[in-house]
Design a protein around this motif. Structure first.
Motif, PDB file in Angstrom:
ATOM      1  N   SER A 118       0.810  -0.978   0.065  1.00 38.16           N
ATOM      2  CA  SER A 118       0.070  -0.082   0.278  1.00 38.16           C
ATOM      3  C   SER A 118       0.845   1.369  -0.163  1.00 38.16           C
ATOM      4  CB  SER A 118      -0.961   0.066   1.166  1.00 38.16           C
ATOM      5  OG  SER A 118      -1.859  -1.171   1.222  1.00 38.16           O
ATOM      6  N   GLN A 124      -3.250   2.781  -1.761  1.00 40.14           N
ATOM      7  CA  GLN A 124      -3.791   1.903  -2.823  1.00 40.14           C
ATOM      8  C   GLN A 124      -2.630   0.971  -3.133  1.00 40.14           C
ATOM      9  OE1 GLN A 124      -4.277   5.646  -5.216  1.00 40.14           O
ATOM     10  NE2 GLN A 124      -6.452   5.339  -5.038  1.00 40.14           N
ATOM     11  N   TRP A 130      -4.509  -0.760  -8.595  1.00 42.87           N
ATOM     12  CA  TRP A 130      -4.622   0.813  -8.638  1.00 42.87           C
ATOM     13  C   TRP A 130      -3.676   1.594  -9.440  1.00 42.87           C
ATOM     14  CZ3 TRP A 130      -8.679   2.693  -6.086  1.00 42.87           C
ATOM     15  CH2 TRP A 130      -9.344   2.011  -5.208  1.00 42.87           C
ATOM     16  N   VAL A 136       0.412   5.688  -7.961  1.00 50.53           N
ATOM     17  CA  VAL A 136      -0.518   5.793  -6.678  1.00 50.53           C
ATOM     18  C   VAL A 136       0.194   6.871  -5.538  1.00 50.53           C
ATOM     19  CG1 VAL A 136      -1.436   3.660  -6.773  1.00 50.53           C
ATOM     20  CG2 VAL A 136       0.634   4.063  -5.571  1.00 50.53           C
ATOM     21  N   LYS A 145      -8.215   8.127  -9.078  1.00 52.32           N
ATOM     22  CA  LYS A 145      -8.836   6.575  -8.853  1.00 52.32           C
ATOM     23  C   LYS A 145      -9.833   6.262  -7.889  1.00 52.32           C
ATOM     24  CE  LYS A 145      -7.131   3.686 -10.847  1.00 52.32           C
ATOM     25  NZ  LYS A 145      -7.799   2.782 -12.179  1.00 52.32           N
ATOM     26  N   GLN A 169     -12.478   1.102  -0.740  1.00 55.49           N
ATOM     27  CA  GLN A 169     -10.976   0.642   0.074  1.00 55.49           C
ATOM     28  C   GLN A 169     -11.073  -0.780   0.272  1.00 55.49           C
ATOM     29  OE1 GLN A 169      -9.698   3.595  -1.264  1.00 55.49           O
ATOM     30  NE2 GLN A 169      -8.356   3.555   0.560  1.00 55.49           N
TER      31      GLN A 169
END
Length: 293
Positions: A118, A124, A130, A136, A145, A169
């Motif tokens: 993440s 993300q 993602w 990200v 996004k 999420q």
């Protein structure tokens, strides 16, 4: 004749050993200490917007008429989130949900680490589709996004915030987003509001780094991506036409990152040491950014 022998008394049964019970009691006592820490930590999340080991920074941003205070870093990221949502023509609720989500996931910081892979404001995961690690960690891309997913949630505009955010999420803590709804509402109101001086940031300006013309060109690129069509003028000035207070507030939130020494709009003037004040000179409905020189 012999007398009868008295009946033998039953032998007392052995008492259960005490040691084992003490051991279990000790084990339970050992569990209460970390549990208490967790409870205290959860309660303390209420309005502690920059906790969890974040080192203190010089300068803070405040919302007029509110007790809310955030760091300059948090304000800049929040302003980017609001700008992306506004550029898509989404209602204010989209910004509220996005701010609350990012606050829960990263404390509104663009993190280069997280659980497993993440990353970024919304934590993300590149492995889950993602985007790339670089994407990200780009606040504009990451916000886009998140909003892509948000608008696909049925009833997202009126649904309970934490349930809507969880649909996007898929967090292991689905109720955690709800605690930040009030904060998101206050911050979104300031960032999207049409009134003057809703957000003010103060800090000690560092020594300007690099040639002013190069910095002005870099600032213009950031403005073009998030706040409008800029024009670079002599002396480290970047002017943005056809703007309103949301763009002005965006500039103040980003002022530390952009090394701004002054923001002007109509007869209002902001500086990093004194905040907002009304000025005798009216520069018109043009956002004027002065870089530190």
């Amino acid at each position: 004749m012999t007398s009868a022998r008295p009946a033998a008394r039953p032998r007392p049964r052995p008492r259960p050993p005490v040691r084992r019970r003490k051991k279990r009691a000790g084990r339970m006592a050992g569990l209460w200490a970390p549990l208490l820490v967790v409870v205290v930590a959860v309660v303390g999340l209420s309005w502690d917007t920059d906790s969890q080991g974040v080192p203190p920074v010089a300068g803070r941003c405040t919302v007029a008429g509110s007790a809310l205070t955030v760091t300059n870093e948090q304000a800049a990221n929040a302003a980017t989130i609001a700008a992306v949502a506004r550029s898509r023509g989404l209602p204010e609720r989209a910004t509220v949900v996005a701010l609350a989500t990012a606050q829960q996931e990263s404390r509104l910081r663009n993190l280069a680490y997280g659980d497993r892979d993440s990353l970024g404001l919304f934590q993300q995961r590149p492995s889950q589709g993602w985007g790339s690690p670089e994407q990200v960690q780009d606040p504009v891309y990451a916000t886009g996004k998140f909003l892509d997913g948000l608008v696909q949630v049925p009833g997202w505009e009126t649904g309970r915030l934490t349930e809507v955010a969880q649909e996007v999420q898929r967090s292991g803590f689905p109720e955690a987003y709800q605690q930040w709804e009030e904060m998101g509402t206050v911050l979104a109101g300031a960032l999207l509001g049409t009134g003057p001086a809703a957000l003010s940031c103060t800090y000690s300006p560092p020594q300007a780094a690099g040639p002013v013309d190069d910095r002005a060109a870099a600032v213009a690129e950031v403005v073009r991506r998030e706040a409008g069509s800029p024009t670079v003028q002599p002396g480290g000035v970047v002017a943005v036409g056809v703007t309103g207070w949301p763009e002005v507030t965006w500039a103040v939130a980003h002022a530390q990152n952009l090394q701004l020494s002054e923001v002007r709009y109509t007869n209002w003037r902001w500086t990093p040491t004194d905040g907002w004040a009304q000025d005798a000179e009216d520069v018109g409905a043009v956002l004027r950014l002065q870089l530190a020189v």
